[in-house]
Write a protein that holds these residues in place. Sequence first.
Motif, short mmCIF file in Angstrom:
data_model
loop_
_atom_site.label_atom_id
_atom_site.label_comp_id
_atom_site.label_asym_id
_atom_site.label_seq_id
_atom_site.Cartn_x
_atom_site.Cartn_y
_atom_site.Cartn_z
N GLU A 139 27.82 40.97 29.26
CA GLU A 139 26.89 40.18 28.59
C GLU A 139 27.04 38.74 28.89
N THR A 140 28.17 38.26 28.75
CA THR A 140 28.73 36.88 29.00
C THR A 140 28.29 36.48 30.54
N ALA A 141 28.70 37.29 31.46
CA ALA A 141 28.28 37.12 32.92
C ALA A 141 26.78 37.15 33.14
N ALA A 142 26.30 37.91 32.77
CA ALA A 142 24.64 38.01 32.71
C ALA A 142 24.23 36.64 32.23
N GLY A 143 24.73 36.24 30.92
CA GLY A 143 24.01 35.01 30.32
C GLY A 143 24.46 33.77 31.33
N LEU A 144 25.38 33.78 32.18
CA LEU A 144 25.68 32.91 33.15
C LEU A 144 24.88 32.97 34.38
N GLY A 145 24.13 33.80 34.18
CA GLY A 145 23.13 34.08 35.62
C GLY A 145 23.87 34.99 36.62
N VAL A 146 24.80 35.71 36.33
CA VAL A 146 25.17 36.90 37.21
C VAL A 146 24.64 37.90 37.33
N ASP A 147 24.02 38.57 38.36
CA ASP A 147 23.66 39.76 38.38
C ASP A 147 24.65 40.78 38.46
N VAL A 148 24.94 41.28 37.34
CA VAL A 148 26.28 42.22 37.25
C VAL A 148 26.33 43.39 38.09
N THR A 149 25.03 44.15 37.95
CA THR A 149 25.01 45.40 38.64
C THR A 149 24.94 45.22 40.23
N ARG A 150 24.43 44.15 40.43
CA ARG A 150 24.54 43.73 42.20
C ARG A 150 25.88 43.51 42.60
N LEU A 151 26.55 42.73 41.49
CA LEU A 151 27.83 42.17 41.87
C LEU A 151 28.77 43.33 42.11
N ARG A 152 28.78 44.34 41.09
CA ARG A 152 29.69 45.81 41.26
C ARG A 152 29.24 46.34 42.42
N ARG A 153 27.98 46.66 42.74
CA ARG A 153 27.65 47.39 43.99
C ARG A 153 28.25 46.65 45.23
N GLU A 154 28.18 45.23 45.29
CA GLU A 154 28.86 44.56 46.37
C GLU A 154 30.50 44.87 46.40
N LEU A 155 30.98 44.59 45.21
CA LEU A 155 32.47 44.72 45.25
C LEU A 155 32.83 46.19 45.49
N PHE A 156 32.11 47.22 44.89
CA PHE A 156 32.46 48.33 45.27
C PHE A 156 32.33 48.93 46.77
N ALA A 157 31.35 48.23 47.35
CA ALA A 157 31.03 48.29 48.88
C ALA A 157 32.31 47.79 49.64
N VAL A 158 32.53 46.49 49.43
CA VAL A 158 33.53 45.92 50.25
C VAL A 158 34.93 46.30 49.97
N THR A 159 35.41 46.73 48.71
CA THR A 159 36.35 47.35 48.45
C THR A 159 36.75 48.66 49.09
N SER A 160 35.49 49.53 49.08
CA SER A 160 35.76 50.91 49.66
C SER A 160 35.80 50.95 50.96
N LEU A 161 35.08 50.09 51.76
CA LEU A 161 35.19 49.97 53.17
C LEU A 161 36.51 49.45 53.84
N LEU A 162 36.99 48.46 52.97
CA LEU A 162 38.13 47.64 53.20
C LEU A 162 39.24 48.74 53.18
N THR A 163 39.25 49.63 52.18
CA THR A 163 40.20 50.59 51.77
C THR A 163 40.28 51.49 52.72
N GLY A 164 39.08 52.18 53.29
CA GLY A 164 38.89 53.10 54.27
C GLY A 164 39.56 52.54 55.69
N VAL A 165 39.28 51.40 55.95
CA VAL A 165 39.85 50.80 57.26
C VAL A 165 41.76 50.67 57.07
N LEU A 166 41.86 50.34 56.03
CA LEU A 166 43.51 50.30 55.77
C LEU A 166 44.14 51.68 55.94
N VAL A 167 43.49 52.52 55.02
CA VAL A 167 44.23 53.94 55.15
C VAL A 167 44.28 54.73 56.37
N ALA A 168 43.03 54.35 57.19
CA ALA A 168 42.84 54.93 58.61
C ALA A 168 44.12 54.60 59.48
#
Length: 354
Positions: free
Chosen positions: A245-274
């Motif tokens: 709620e605080t992040a949204a009040g500061l103008g952060v699109d929380v859902t979009r941010l988490r989607r982007e973070l999940f994509a970045v961390t997942s792809l990077l983890t896949g590369v590293l584990v490989a």
Amino acid sequence: MSALSAAPAAGRPVRAARAGLVAAALAAALVAALTLAVSLGAVDIPVGEVWTVVGRRIAGEAPEPGTRDLIVWQLRAPRALLAAVVGAGLGLVGTAVQAMVRNPLADPYLLGISSGASLGAVAVIVLGAGVGSGLGLGVSAAAFAGALASFALVWALARRGGGFSPLRLVLAGVGIGQFLSGFTSFLVLQAGDEQQTRGVLFWLMGSLGGATWSQLAVPAAAVCLALLALQARARSLNSLLMGDETAAGLGVDVTRLRRELFAVTSLLTGVLVAVSGAIGFVGLLVPHVCRLLVGGDHRRLLPVSALAGAVLLVVVDTLARTALDTQEVPIGVVTALIGAPVLLFLLDRRLERG
């Protein structure tokens, strides 16, 4: 400006200067760790000779005859650099995941991505090269494909019903991770011989053996791109820690941010584990320690975590190679032996502070 409002502003240069000193110290430690990693082994090579070989290679001069050039440049240097790249990536992934789920003790493998990567690699190893070649996949490519498939499944479950929350994400990741880990264990039991089983288990516990220069490009590029992407979202990560709620009040699109973070961390983890297998505790421990050193501002925390992760994994890989004379110890064993006591100590201190 009041004294209360001036105090935080006055403290920012001090915190920035401290973070700069920590980063400089870690960069120097990384150079020293890389040098020792190339120098130490079954055949110890003096540090001066290590830099002589590296200097000649960088300058494009012809290598000196003998085995030391082969040991330094072809065997140990790419492995040490790969350890630094993987460690930096794990530090970044851990920092991002802990912000995403608002838990300073969350693990980057919490989302089940490493389980998918491990399943893909084990499937090719156990079921035979014919299966992998039939799909156009080697071990590394199969690990990456498994990570992507796991990422897609966890994301689909986390987004069911149109909502998105850290709890749902974690539960989906844990559930999928446990399911895939069970299937991986079943495949290991199907291994045709004891040597193959040992090889699979060794890979699952993490290994940088057989690292080559050709393996460095993809993970190094992935780590650099992930650092740039996460650094660009550092302020949003700071806001996310204060609650949705605080992040949204500061103008952060929380859902979009988490989607982007999940994509970045997942792809990077896949590369590293490989390229390294599943290495635990680095992504869990490094961000927590770095937060104690430079604070929770992700503008400073992200690069410091990357440097600290690189230093830690280079040191751990060197210990794994040199601890025993007869065999190499899996990296995951060493990280667990080091990381678990340190983590318990930090938890104890956190409880004492209340």
